[in-house]
Enzyme design. Structure first.
Site, PDB file in Angstrom:
ATOM      1  N   ASN A 139      -5.823   2.073   9.782  1.00 16.05           N
ATOM      2  CA  ASN A 139      -6.796   2.445  10.807  1.00 16.05           C
ATOM      3  C   ASN A 139      -7.841   1.363  11.027  1.00 16.05           C
ATOM      4  O   ASN A 139      -9.041   1.629  11.044  1.00 16.05           O
ATOM      5  CB  ASN A 139      -7.459   3.775  10.431  1.00 16.05           C
ATOM      6  CG  ASN A 139      -6.574   4.960  10.795  1.00 16.05           C
ATOM      7  OD1 ASN A 139      -5.878   4.934  11.808  1.00 16.05           O
ATOM      8  ND2 ASN A 139      -6.601   5.993   9.976  1.00 16.05           N
ATOM      9  N   LYS A 186      -4.893   4.269  19.326  1.00 20.13           N
ATOM     10  CA  LYS A 186      -4.956   5.156  18.163  1.00 20.13           C
ATOM     11  C   LYS A 186      -6.394   5.622  17.906  1.00 20.13           C
ATOM     12  O   LYS A 186      -6.645   6.781  17.549  1.00 20.13           O
ATOM     13  CB  LYS A 186      -4.419   4.440  16.920  1.00 20.13           C
ATOM     14  CG  LYS A 186      -4.583   5.211  15.608  1.00 20.13           C
ATOM     15  CD  LYS A 186      -3.901   6.587  15.650  1.00 20.13           C
ATOM     16  CE  LYS A 186      -3.637   7.146  14.259  1.00 20.13           C
ATOM     17  NZ  LYS A 186      -4.791   7.252  13.411  1.00 20.13           N
ATOM     18  N   GLY A 192       0.140   4.529  -0.740  1.00 12.53           N
ATOM     19  CA  GLY A 192      -0.515   5.836  -0.731  1.00 12.53           C
ATOM     20  C   GLY A 192       0.391   6.828  -0.010  1.00 12.53           C
ATOM     21  O   GLY A 192       1.563   6.566   0.257  1.00 12.53           O
ATOM     22  N   HIS A 195      -7.098   8.210  20.361  1.00 11.01           N
ATOM     23  CA  HIS A 195      -6.293   9.368  19.919  1.00 11.01           C
ATOM     24  C   HIS A 195      -7.071  10.191  18.898  1.00 11.01           C
ATOM     25  O   HIS A 195      -7.156  11.414  19.004  1.00 11.01           O
ATOM     26  CB  HIS A 195      -4.981   8.854  19.322  1.00 11.01           C
ATOM     27  CG  HIS A 195      -4.208   9.880  18.565  1.00 11.01           C
ATOM     28  ND1 HIS A 195      -4.499  10.214  17.250  1.00 11.01           N
ATOM     29  CD2 HIS A 195      -3.157  10.659  18.910  1.00 11.01           C
ATOM     30  CE1 HIS A 195      -3.655  11.150  16.841  1.00 11.01           C
ATOM     31  NE2 HIS A 195      -2.834  11.422  17.833  1.00 11.01           N
ATOM     32  N   GLY A 204       1.918   5.071   3.238  1.00 12.93           N
ATOM     33  CA  GLY A 204       2.795   3.932   2.971  1.00 12.93           C
ATOM     34  C   GLY A 204       4.094   4.345   2.293  1.00 12.93           C
ATOM     35  O   GLY A 204       5.191   3.889   2.672  1.00 12.93           O
ATOM     36  N   GLU A 230      -8.522  13.922  19.013  1.00 11.91           N
ATOM     37  CA  GLU A 230      -8.239  14.833  17.898  1.00 11.91           C
ATOM     38  C   GLU A 230      -9.522  15.515  17.403  1.00 11.91           C
ATOM     39  O   GLU A 230      -9.540  16.721  17.187  1.00 11.91           O
ATOM     40  CB  GLU A 230      -7.596  13.991  16.790  1.00 11.91           C
ATOM     41  CG  GLU A 230      -7.266  14.664  15.502  1.00 11.91           C
ATOM     42  CD  GLU A 230      -6.827  13.603  14.464  1.00 11.91           C
ATOM     43  OE1 GLU A 230      -5.964  12.764  14.790  1.00 11.91           O
ATOM     44  OE2 GLU A 230      -7.367  13.599  13.344  1.00 11.91           O
ATOM     45  N   TYR A 231     -10.589  14.747  17.239  1.00 10.28           N
ATOM     46  CA  TYR A 231     -11.867  15.325  16.814  1.00 10.28           C
ATOM     47  C   TYR A 231     -12.301  16.420  17.798  1.00 10.28           C
ATOM     48  O   TYR A 231     -12.739  17.488  17.395  1.00 10.28           O
ATOM     49  CB  TYR A 231     -12.976  14.261  16.796  1.00 10.28           C
ATOM     50  CG  TYR A 231     -13.029  13.347  15.608  1.00 10.28           C
ATOM     51  CD1 TYR A 231     -11.884  12.924  14.956  1.00 10.28           C
ATOM     52  CD2 TYR A 231     -14.244  12.879  15.121  1.00 10.28           C
ATOM     53  CE1 TYR A 231     -11.948  12.066  13.879  1.00 10.28           C
ATOM     54  CE2 TYR A 231     -14.317  12.020  14.045  1.00 10.28           C
ATOM     55  CZ  TYR A 231     -13.170  11.608  13.431  1.00 10.28           C
ATOM     56  OH  TYR A 231     -13.237  10.743  12.368  1.00 10.28           O
ATOM     57  N   GLY A 248       0.850  -1.193   0.000  1.00  2.75           N
ATOM     58  CA  GLY A 248       0.000   0.000   0.000  1.00  2.75           C
ATOM     59  C   GLY A 248       0.874   1.228   0.000  1.00  2.75           C
ATOM     60  O   GLY A 248       1.453   1.586   1.026  1.00  2.75           O
ATOM     61  N   GLY A 273       0.353  12.022   9.650  1.00  5.84           N
ATOM     62  CA  GLY A 273      -0.113  12.605   8.404  1.00  5.84           C
ATOM     63  C   GLY A 273       1.013  12.863   7.423  1.00  5.84           C
ATOM     64  O   GLY A 273       2.034  12.170   7.415  1.00  5.84           O
TER      65      GLY A 273
END
Lengths: 343, 343, 343, 343
Positions: free
Chosen positions: B101, B195, B15, B198, B18, B202-203, B13, B129
């Protein structure tokens, strides 16, 4: 290590914040005349830090050169009575800075009153807590531009400076003082308005962090045995809640590289390193005004602020202020279902 | 600049996340065999960064020395189908790391299945990120201790390291890896559990910041003219909402010395410096699973999490998912009061 | 006063709800065979109400004519173990009704299992509490249409009937059974799904009423003397909170003609007439599952439900389940501001 | 069908509410002089209902016998300007009733002003909407006891009376007027304070009902096909959301015997019987002041009111007032994760 022009300032109120502000100013080459109702606080600052002590507001005013600058660092509840005493002692051109947590609406009123006597009023929201002495304080300032500009050396000294934080991408590096940690936000009240909302944001961030760590702390919920009665829902998947996770370590790991990295996470890590179960706290969380006022502003403006508001109400709940509400709910359950409260 | 033992790893992966994980590993002296359904992504990493490309999962597995370590960095929705294909290719002693995730409950199930074939499964929540390539990624890890320990050089490289952040007061400096930005949280699922929460935190933090800046943005509410009808409440104190405050500058000043200082505030300052009105955004905020699962965990555990939950629902509202609810309220108002909706 | 065809039904579980359901059925001409682990409950219903008592599940099944109908009225936690014992005793064509508060997902699973043995399963959410004996119970039913239709006389008896409530404007008066207080909502689980959400709505309505009455109760807040310290915000307008309002009378006046008129307001009026300060309650409010499941469904569906969710968390708070969260917030305040908790 | 002594009253403001109040008074044998800025409204009430029309406030005052009683039924925003015009026309001993939705603090101020001219001021919160003409209005009254008592025949006529609602258990049947649907709540402002909170409760109840029905409406969520990308969480259990439930029928069945039975449920049933999809509504829900003021009161009193507050913010969200907040969240997501908004 002076950062610029030396100025003289009178500091009224030598609590945690006022004393450290004076110290930080003196260390950077400014002169401070200091006063507090408690003479020990005055003496300590005189002896240890080289401040000029004052025995009264009259004394403080006399020891300041004109045009004077008097910084009030007082509980919001006694600012007005202090102003009543102080203002008649001042002369045209003098400036009063309210560095405490006044409601911004009071700033507007006070500035309007002082201007009739050719006095200036500056509101200055001050964030930084007990760490500000070394770390600097973030300042959010309201008032007349000319006056705020004239006092720039004082604000510059108190603020953190650009420090080790990386510059904001795409920001003009000559774009003003914000990158040094202080900002003239607008006319009277604008400083405390921004500080008020700052604290509202702070409430919300603290609550989010605390809720999250608490959810991790209770990831062992599946280990508890479950009562079997009509009043209790058994956990459907106890196998999914079998973790014993060390939240002190979680706070520590979140300090670096994560999206939630923040000074508040740093502080939680400190607290948990010292006291993993936080047994010295009962969980009664005060709220000191700004959170409430932020909610009032959101409602007035018609801006939804459910997260900040919820964090305020969570503090109310922590002090059991919703107890009567809960009793009414219990009473309804008793009425329609004969449900008795559990112990 | 290698930080320790060189290891070999397969990355599936390529993206955003990755690719950068592979790059960060290669830069620190590890060897990476990389695969993606998109051959261009493979080629790019081969050409630019010195990875070993693989044309298929079979090819990837063949190019890895035993015991193999395969890191999956895939959307949660396709992890299981990828495992179905990958697992039969592996040999006893090999390890699969899910760095995406995934829901932590799936980790528990998968680990139980893989262990029956003498395979190891590690779940690794990865935060950081697009910045992680240079800044490092915060890693929250679940799985067998022996396996996690063996893979330590990989985690150490990916994590930020102690960096410029000051040590936590009172924390034993030999107390483990958390201060380097990675943590073995517990058995299978514990990494993704932490996570998940976490991201819930974060939200909540994001919502608190956004609400606060929005309240400041609307501090000019008193300048608008007010309709006079039975449906609209006039603002009682328009004089108190006459500010035009530059929220880009506010975000900037909050970066230093304030209690809300955080990486998220840094990012908001970036965004507002570039685009003060944020016109390129419509305000439709996605939620990608962890926020929802955090709420489910809070409810299961019986831990109140109103702030995190409210921030999730605020995202739902941003996508108008409450529209039918609103219609029902409008219908009730129409029924009892003949109230028509305003345009 | 029978409303239709007489049927025979076995009732398992003779708590508050089960006993009254049996009584209401018997009064309307149906025959009930009743069983409970507590033989006193069986005997009481036999002696006082003319039920046929059963000494065991075996006995109950033997006393029922085929095709049998067995209504379970049990805590959700023991439904499955009861089914394990009951199902082998039944014969093809028999029906089990779960009238308790099972999670609707269990209904789907159970129905799928029972159908393999040619048994029928009906889920029936039952609302009405201790008042249902005289007032009738609102029934929300899920399962096969044919079976639900066959049992219509039972549901009709248990439901309130059209009663004194005025017909819904514009509703076809032949449009089904809802106007009689019972509804076939859909296939297996649909009944408990609707009942689950019903209880979620109930939580929200109860909380709204309780919060409101509590705000009125505290309309005397301006009479309290205020502490003056940096931790406490003085009430700005004490003159505006000088009311002593009798909330028992408020609840009473809201019962007639107001928009909030409801059975819950009627019940609050009852409770406050008897106990104006509700001193017999501590304010620990249980939650029995449906509220939690409603939140899970909202999150799964992506439907914002902040009001219902908040009412659930308010119940958690009433039981101090957020205490550790509060301690973390206190710890942060102590760290950054040196704030001590107030007593 | 007069319920008692006939009185004369001036009604100012002949909108929906004012006209119907006048009609209800006239039908019960009282005499009404009516005025509105729109002469057609005056003429209609004169012609159809036997009111005495007035061409101006002067005319209205002249047509009333002393001591006069003038009932204002006006948008809150124009009450003060109307009082400015009206008060000079009145004579000592006259009474003004504000029956609209004024902020209770204005009542306190106005009463203090009027008493200096020997005028009386009564605040009267009026609930009942378009149904009140036949159903009666629930009245929450504040002001001097003597004046409120003298006006009793007027309040008694407007209120619903005991009607078909069963008496509250344990309530002294001679305990005052609340059981007839009107209540003297306390001194000036107390009536509108209780009405204000009443509307706050109404907001919360409406939101709870609407959220619940919306969750049921979306019980078919598992039928939608799911996107597979890193931004979207697939629904884990689509099999559990396969229901097509008719919410019009659900509202209907909840009307009888259920715990959520209420006038609001009756109204929802009406609305859904006529329009199952509510397509004529866009979902923009107004808020008319009382909800906001209820939140301000809760915050001032320190009483947690998360449910009522959340329902207010839900209305704000329905009008997209949180859009800038959402943009900030989108901007943060873009910054840290490169997340683009979905269409």
């Amino acid at each position: 290590m002076a950062t610029g022009t030396s100025m003289q300032l009178g500091m009224v109120g030598l609590g945690r914040m006022g004393s450290n502000l004076a110290r930080r100013l003196i260390r950077d080459g400014h002169r401070c005349v200091v006063y507090d109702v408690n003479p020990d606080a005055v003496e300590k600052l005189e002896t240890d830090d080289g401040a000029t002590g004052a025995a009264s507001l009259v004394d403080l005013v006399e020891k300041l050169e004109q045009p004077r600058t008097v910084w009030l660092m007082l509980p919001a509840a006694i600012v007005d009575s202090t102003l009543d005493e102080l203002v008649p002692l001042l002369a045209p051109g003098d400036t009063v800075i309210d560095g405490g947590n006044s409601y911004y609406r009071d700033d507007i009123t006070r500035a309007q009153q002082l201007v009739t006597q050719d006095l200036h009023y500056v509101d200055c929201g001050t964030s930084g807590g007990v760490w500000g002495l070394d770390r600097g304080y973030c300042l959010m300032i309201g008032g007349e531009s000319e006056v705020v500009n004239r006092l720039d050396p004082i604000f510059k000294t108190i603020a953190p400076g650009a420090g080790s934080v990386e510059p904001t991408l795409g920001r003009d590096s000559h774009a003003g003082t914000a990158a040094d940690g202080y900002l003239h936000c607008g006319p009277s009240g604008a400083g405390h308005f921004v500080k008020m909302v700052h604290n509202g944001v702070e409430y919300g961030m603290m609550a989010a962090i605390a809720e999250g760590l608490s959810i991790i702390k209770h990831a062992d919920a599946g280990k508890a045995t479950q009562a079997v009665d009509a009043e209790t829902t058994p956990l459907r998947d106890p196998w999914a809640y079998q973790y014993d996770i060390d939240i002190a370590e979680v706070a520590e790991v979140w300090r670096r590289g994560s999206v939630v990295g923040s000074w508040l996470i740093d502080l939680v890590a400190n607290a948990l390193a010292r006291s993993p179960e936080l047994d010295e706290f009962s969980g009664r969380v005060s709220d000191s005004g700004e959170g409430r006022w932020t909610v009032l502003a959101a409602v007035d403006e018609g801006v939804p602020a459910p997260v900040i508001t919820t964090s305020l109400f969570e503090r109310f709940e922590s002090r059991q202020l919703g107890n009567f509400t809960d009793k009414i709910v219990s009473a309804m359950r008793s009425e329609f279902g004969g449900h008795a409260e559990q112990k």
